[in-house]
Each structure stands twice: as C-alpha cells, then as structure tokens.
Design an enzyme around this catalytic site. Sequence first.
Site, PDB file in Angstrom:
ATOM      1  N   GLU A 114       0.855  -1.189   0.000  1.00  0.00           N
ATOM      2  CA  GLU A 114       0.000   0.000   0.000  1.00  0.00           C
ATOM      3  C   GLU A 114       0.893   1.242   0.000  1.00  0.00           C
ATOM      4  O   GLU A 114       1.834   1.317   0.796  1.00  0.00           O
ATOM      5  CB  GLU A 114      -0.909   0.026   1.227  1.00  0.00           C
ATOM      6  CG  GLU A 114      -1.917   1.156   1.159  1.00  0.00           C
ATOM      7  CD  GLU A 114      -2.896   1.172   2.343  1.00  0.00           C
ATOM      8  OE1 GLU A 114      -3.746   2.071   2.384  1.00  0.00           O
ATOM      9  OE2 GLU A 114      -2.799   0.298   3.205  1.00  0.00           O
ATOM     10  N   GLY A 127       2.979   2.415  10.379  1.00  0.00           N
ATOM     11  CA  GLY A 127       2.772   1.796  11.683  1.00  0.00           C
ATOM     12  C   GLY A 127       2.437   0.331  11.544  1.00  0.00           C
ATOM     13  O   GLY A 127       2.932  -0.520  12.280  1.00  0.00           O
ATOM     14  N   ALA A 128       1.587   0.023  10.577  1.00  0.00           N
ATOM     15  CA  ALA A 128       1.173  -1.354  10.337  1.00  0.00           C
ATOM     16  C   ALA A 128       0.384  -1.393   9.030  1.00  0.00           C
ATOM     17  O   ALA A 128       0.056  -0.353   8.458  1.00  0.00           O
ATOM     18  CB  ALA A 128       0.318  -1.874  11.489  1.00  0.00           C
ATOM     19  N   MET A 129       0.079  -2.599   8.583  1.00  0.00           N
ATOM     20  CA  MET A 129      -0.623  -2.771   7.317  1.00  0.00           C
ATOM     21  C   MET A 129      -1.622  -3.910   7.438  1.00  0.00           C
ATOM     22  O   MET A 129      -1.293  -4.978   7.944  1.00  0.00           O
ATOM     23  CB  MET A 129       0.391  -3.047   6.197  1.00  0.00           C
ATOM     24  CG  MET A 129      -0.218  -3.304   4.853  1.00  0.00           C
ATOM     25  SD  MET A 129      -1.199  -1.910   4.278  1.00  0.00           S
ATOM     26  CE  MET A 129      -2.367  -2.772   3.240  1.00  0.00           C
ATOM     27  N   GLU A 130      -2.837  -3.671   6.941  1.00  0.00           N
ATOM     28  CA  GLU A 130      -3.960  -4.576   7.170  1.00  0.00           C
ATOM     29  C   GLU A 130      -4.090  -5.686   6.141  1.00  0.00           C
ATOM     30  O   GLU A 130      -5.178  -6.197   5.906  1.00  0.00           O
ATOM     31  CB  GLU A 130      -5.274  -3.768   7.190  1.00  0.00           C
ATOM     32  CG  GLU A 130      -5.733  -3.222   5.830  1.00  0.00           C
ATOM     33  CD  GLU A 130      -5.283  -1.818   5.540  1.00  0.00           C
ATOM     34  OE1 GLU A 130      -5.882  -1.159   4.687  1.00  0.00           O
ATOM     35  OE2 GLU A 130      -4.302  -1.368   6.182  1.00  0.00           O
ATOM     36  N   HIS A 135      -6.994  -1.368  15.104  1.00  0.00           N
ATOM     37  CA  HIS A 135      -7.196  -0.662  13.833  1.00  0.00           C
ATOM     38  C   HIS A 135      -7.012  -1.612  12.651  1.00  0.00           C
ATOM     39  O   HIS A 135      -7.866  -1.682  11.758  1.00  0.00           O
ATOM     40  CB  HIS A 135      -6.212   0.504  13.740  1.00  0.00           C
ATOM     41  CG  HIS A 135      -6.329   1.299  12.482  1.00  0.00           C
ATOM     42  ND1 HIS A 135      -7.058   2.457  12.391  1.00  0.00           N
ATOM     43  CD2 HIS A 135      -5.810   1.103  11.236  1.00  0.00           C
ATOM     44  CE1 HIS A 135      -6.984   2.935  11.167  1.00  0.00           C
ATOM     45  NE2 HIS A 135      -6.221   2.123  10.441  1.00  0.00           N
ATOM     46  N   GLU A 136      -5.893  -2.345  12.633  1.00  0.00           N
ATOM     47  CA  GLU A 136      -5.628  -3.215  11.488  1.00  0.00           C
ATOM     48  C   GLU A 136      -6.613  -4.382  11.437  1.00  0.00           C
ATOM     49  O   GLU A 136      -7.031  -4.799  10.356  1.00  0.00           O
ATOM     50  CB  GLU A 136      -4.189  -3.723  11.526  1.00  0.00           C
ATOM     51  CG  GLU A 136      -3.133  -2.630  11.600  1.00  0.00           C
ATOM     52  CD  GLU A 136      -3.276  -1.550  10.534  1.00  0.00           C
ATOM     53  OE1 GLU A 136      -3.834  -1.809   9.457  1.00  0.00           O
ATOM     54  OE2 GLU A 136      -2.836  -0.410  10.790  1.00  0.00           O
ATOM     55  N   GLU A 141      -9.885   4.566   5.879  1.00  0.00           N
ATOM     56  CA  GLU A 141      -9.057   5.002   6.996  1.00  0.00           C
ATOM     57  C   GLU A 141      -9.819   5.852   8.010  1.00  0.00           C
ATOM     58  O   GLU A 141      -9.683   5.666   9.213  1.00  0.00           O
ATOM     59  CB  GLU A 141      -7.820   5.744   6.486  1.00  0.00           C
ATOM     60  CG  GLU A 141      -6.879   4.877   5.663  1.00  0.00           C
ATOM     61  CD  GLU A 141      -6.335   3.682   6.417  1.00  0.00           C
ATOM     62  OE1 GLU A 141      -6.493   3.611   7.650  1.00  0.00           O
ATOM     63  OE2 GLU A 141      -5.740   2.799   5.760  1.00  0.00           O
TER      64      GLU A 141
END
Length: 869
Positions: free
Chosen positions: A121, A261-264, A297-298, A320
């Site tokens: 992403e 921070g992170a990726m879903e 969140h993820e 988001e």
Amino acid sequence: MASELQAKYRKDYQSPSHTITDIDLTFYLHEEKTRVVAISQVRQLDSTNQLVLDGENLELASLHINDQAWTAFKVTDTGLELSALPDGEFELRVETMINPSTNTALEGLYISGQAYCTQCEAEGFRRITYYMDRPDVLARYTTTIVADREKYPYLLSNGNKIEEGVTEDGESWVRWQDPHPKPAYLFALVAGDFDMIQEQYKTKSGRMVTLEVFVDKGNRDRATHAMLSLINAMQWDEERFGLEYDLDVYMVVAVDFFNMGAMENKGLNIFNSKFVLANDQTATDYDYQAIESIIGHEYFHNWTGNRVTCRDWFQLSLKEGLTVFRDQEFSSDLGSRSVKRIQSVRLIRGPQFAEDASPMSHPIRPEKVIEMNNFYTLTVYEKGSEVIRMIHTLLGETNFQKGMQLYFERHDGTAATCEDFVSAMEDASGIDLKQFRLWYSQSGTPVLTVSGEYSEADKQFALHVSQHTSSTVDQEEKQALHIPLKMSLYDSEGNRIELRCNGEKVSDILNVTESEQTFIFENVFEKPVPSLLEEFSAPVKLFYDYSDEELIFLMVHAKNDFARWDAGQMLLGKYIRQNVEKVRDNQETTISEGVIQAFKDLLLDKSADPAFIAEMFALPNFNEVSEWFDEVDVDSITTVLKSMKVELATALKPELLSVYHQLKQSDYTIDHESIGQRALRNMCLSYLAFTDQGNELVQNQYQQALSMTDVIAAMTAANLAGLSCRESLMQDYSKQWKHDGLVMDKWFVLQGQNPSENALSMIYDSMEHEAFTMKNPNRIRSLIGAFLNYNPKRFHDKSGSGYQFAGKILQQLNTINPQVASRMVDPLLKFKRYDKDRQALMKKELEALLNMDNLAKDLYEKVTKALDI
C-alpha cells in the site's frame, strides 16, 4: 521530470478496460535475484485490446499469453504496455526478477533484518510484478513461496495454508489461498525465522480461528500484549458491530524496518515492531495503549477496508477515516472514553489544524494527487474519523449501525466510494446528508464564532452562531457546512437547564447549516453559562468570549469530563495569548490567583479520574499554540509555555509533592486505574522538575523505577527542565539498552527534543550511535523527526542551523527512502507562517531540494506546492 510527474484528478477516474479475477503467484526467494512468476486470469470488460500493466524497478524475464510467448508489448519506465490482446478471457503469465537486498525504499518486496517482507500500500505491488496495481481490480490470490528451509522456516502469505512440501533441491515450499477477492495493495508475503505465540479464538458463530503473532527471535515475551489486544478487538467487533472474522487463521508479523505503523493485509498483518513488542521493562503505558489501538485498527480493516475496499486512492478516507473512528471507539470502550477523546482532539487541534493551514491543505477526499503516499495524512485519517463521528452524532448509535449493515450488504466484496458510504447512512436512517457531504470535498478548518444574549424579561437565551472557512491553497471559495454543535446550558448551581424551543424540548445537538443562525431557548430563568462544542462534536475552531469565572465554573460543574477539560484548555489559552503579548512588550508573564486555585482544587479532587486530571494539567503544546497566531513568534511562545509551567509548579509545589508521593506504586500493572495513577504522578513530576527539588526527585524516580513508564517519565522531565542529572541518566540508559534499537528509540526521541543550546551537536553525535541507522524509519522518526517537529526552540534557531540540518537530511533520505523524506519535510513547508528572516532561511533549503537532479516525486509534490510553483 515534468513529464514523469503528471497530477491525477479524481474527476478523471475511469473504470478499467480489463480486470483480473484470479492470480497465481510463485516466489523463488533469493536475496539478490528473487524470481516471481505471476499467472493471471484476465477478463476483458470493454472492447479495448490494449492493456497497461504497472511496474517499477523490474527485470522482465518472460511474457506469455495463453501459453504463447507474447511479443506485442513495450516496456516503459512505469510499466508494460500490451497490445493486440485476445478478446474475452485469457491467461497472462509474467515472470520478473527483483533484488530485495537493495530495496531501501521499503516498498514491494524487501529484506528487514533477516526476513523478507512486503509493503504494497499504496502502490508497492508494481515493484513485485507487472500488474494492474489499482484498488478497483479485485482478484483471488493463490501464493506459493519457495525458499531455503533452514533460513526461512516460516513462509507466510494471505488466506489459508492449503499445501506445503519440499522441492527436489531441498527447499521448502508453502501454498496459501485467499478466497476473498482483494486488490494488489492488500497482498502480503513474509519469510523468516521467528519466535511465535499462538492462541485459538472461538467466534460468535462457533468457528475456531488460529491466532499467531510472529516476532524476532528472543522477543516472545514481548508479544503477549499484542495477542491479548487482538482477542479483545475480535470480541469487541462482534459485540459492537456484529462483525466476525472470516478466515481460518489470523497472523501478525512484527518487522523492524517498516515505513508505516502497520498494514492490514488480508489475514496477514505486517506491523512495525514498535506497535507489537512490549513488556514492562521495555514499553511505556503509552506504548501498551498504542499497541492495543493499532492492533485493533488493522483488525477492524478486515471489514472496513478489506471486505469493502476503495474504488480509487482518492477515496482513502473511506477505509481510513472509518477505521480510525472504530479504533477510537474500541479504545474508549476498553478504557476511559473522556481521556481517549481528549487525546484524539489534541491531535486534531494541533498537527491536523496546522495541516489544514499549510500548502498541503486538502479535503478528506482529495481532488488531485501526484504521489499517493503524500495523502496518508492526518486530514485523511484523523479529520476523516471526525467526519464519521459527526455522522454518528447526527444519526445516533442505532441508526449508525443500521447504516453500517446496509453499507456491507450493498458493497461487500467490492471497491466502493465515500459517496456509497454516506448514501448507505442516509438511506438507513432517513436523515438528509446532502449538505453534510461538503465535508468530503471542502478543505480547511471552519471557525464558529458564537455569542450569547440573555433576556431577563422573556426568560430567553439566544445563541448567535456564525461559521466561516478561510480560503486555502487548494480552494478559494468555501460554502457553509452542516456542523453538529453539541451544547448545554448551566444554571448558577451547576445544573443543566432543559433546552426548550417553541414550547417543546429540543436536542442538545444544534444543526448549524447557515453562515449565520440564531437559536433561542425558552424557560431560562437566569443568565446561563453555555458549554459549547461538547465532546468536540465537529472539527472546528470555536470562539466565545468566556470570562475567567465562567471557564472556572465549567471546569467544576460541567457534567462530562471532556467539557471540563476543554474549559481548562480555554482558560490556559487565554493566559498564553495574553502572556505572548506581554513577552513581546518585555513584560513579565502572569497567571491569576483564580486560575491557580482552580487547578489546585482539581489536583486535590479525590473523585476525579487521575488520568483525566493528568490531561487537565497538560498545557497546550507549541504546535497547537502556534495555530492561534497569523505569524508564529517562536521565541515568545516557547518562553511563555515554559514560564507558565514554572509559575504553576512554584504555586502548586506542596500539592504536587503530596499527590506525587501518594501515588507511588509497589507493583506494575496495565489496568486503566493503574495507568491513570502513573499518568498523574508523572505529570506532577514534570512540573516538580522545574522546582528546587526537581533534580533529586527525578534522579530517585529513575533509580527506583519499576517500569519503563517511570524511567522515561524521569528522563523526559530531566530533558525538558535541563536538569544536571540529565547526562548521567541518558548515559546509563544507553549503556543498558544500546543493543535494542526499538528501546533506544525513546532515547533518540529525547535527544531530538533536547532544548539545550548544544542540541544539534548532540543530534549529530547520536547519529553515530551504534543503534542508529539512516535505513531504519523508526530511528529516523525518533531522532530527526523529534527534532524537526517537537523541538521548536532549536529547529527554528535564528542562525538557520536547524533548517540547514533538515535540508541535509532530506537530501540523503531522498535517495534512501523518499516516502520517509516526504514525511520529514512538513515543518519546512510552513515557512510562510514565520518572520521574514526565518522564511528566507527555510525557503533556501526548499529551493535546494527542488534543484536536485534526482528529486523523488514524493518530495517534488510537496516542495512545489510550498513554493507556489
């Protein structure tokens, strides 16, 4: 360069001529020569027999269509142009070679430490293979990974594991299959040797799901909080939104080199290790809470982002903004709703409002973009979540949940738009959101100017409200928005007055829809005190001419903690503004006795949540205060913020000491009550550091600390107060943790924020520290990001040394990692907000960047906007 950096516009969106229904990927992993074989099932959607596939930094090894070598193609800098394609459906086989070891941009497939991982992403998949790398092309993925079985025992990808084995050459292979169609940006691959913890989770419908968290060797004991947070998030989403997980396994992998921070990614979330690893010796309370929030969140993206994804990247806030709202609600339900709301509002009033006023101002749904990575912004995320929250406020929980259900019914398994979401909310509730839609397309921060008028004779109170949004760089004309204004009226005893209009009880949510409106309330038997914009019901600036006495009254009597905090912030804000003017006139700063008494009473209030009191005592920071002035007076603002802290510390020293000692703990737990007590105790220490006992108290806390929370609180107090013990504490910490980059990030942050005169030379020294590397985004953000964003006194030094340092670093990052460079440049972009001398110095650095031969499009877009080019 101009031909390469053409802007894209939302209005120009066109549906793809082809789509890909299924893709079979095989990776033969090698540090320098990874071979990727991609077999796609392509379906023609219109009469076009040409197709452009996206691709960057790829070596094309072979190309086949329907098992025949294909020659009707052209390789370009940005992709692969195919022509003379068959009608209907066909199979496309593309073989590419890539070099993960040289991929410092950390997009596509790269090496993090000893492991392979991906980040796709927004547009990273095109660095893996030639493909239709756009979010409205959804395919079912089957992924086979082949690698050295000793070096890479774990071979992970999206979906469920369906096969595994060993090749004739002795390498391991594993095949994964994801039954849910997804765009390329949700693809993920990880290969490495990890420690892993595993749990079983039973869903609401009785399905068993395997949960796995993978971390670097030796970090197993730091993964348990992430696992607990994941379980809590799955339970919460079932209870609050009725949403259940849909695969047999859910995996989280922590890597140290990660841009975000992170990726879903579907079923395989790749996380920055910062937001997974925690124990009481390495992580603070803030870290624990951040991990809970971001794990949530993820996970929540599984439905709001994965099952329903974005049609195009202009719709980014669709997933988001909605998912930030959901993770905020998750944290609020598990902890303190008022404290979480305060923390979220600080982010809006500070950096997000600043973004609205900057050259990068844009609506939550942008209209124009050169580099999509530049729009992963606070506006899209945080302001986007506030827009969702306003819909929730207008509809109420029941209708909002009906809207969510309708949204999923209509769009599950598809790529949707922001308009699709609003339409579902509108249709489910019957509430007209036509005017409200302007929030998606209008940039800038609206200003509400409110005045009250009481009629003793009529027993009426009139509230006059006007709204105005100033022109922004991207939009000159603004329209009146639909703004939900939540409010209360209080009588002199602190009781809420029932809101009545035309003989009927009315809602406490006022619908502000015009440039000027008046709301008249009846049966008001004395002049009331209004509490306005409660819960921050809209992301706006509010101006109301409160007296000190009215604000102190609200601090005591308002019925919800957010309104009490907001009154305290307005009270402090009044004195900050006044004192800035006094400093400019060479006068001494002051705070009234009434204000000091109000904060003393609050500090001694045994009935109040300690976490809430801690938030009340946190002064507005420099970035928030700077937004109050047309021209940012760096020297006056920094002087005032320090002097007010010193004055409050001196006046309240006995009470601060008393509370500080009362809240000492004998053990460390991470329940809300204990976290709140530590927050208040450490807030007291941050004030006491500016008193004559500061050095002794800070040193003792550092030496006796039970947890990293108290260690960092002591070091932060020493850092900001410039205590003599600072150096010894910093040296001791470095000696203890120099082997662990993630723990050292806290040390790097303090070096970046150090307000001493030699701060910049200490930052240069820190860049030589064995734990620091310019290739790791966490290290860069901690040290350099802290200096640029949170050390105004030294970054904005009149000599220009801070700006020169920023320019030098940005030129290096432009080559190493353009995405990180783009996020670092923001403080320079706001140069027009400062005095002429500082403007000239900042502008000089931006112009030097622009003159670089190899300036990446990430930076080019921002720099040209700032310079009005």
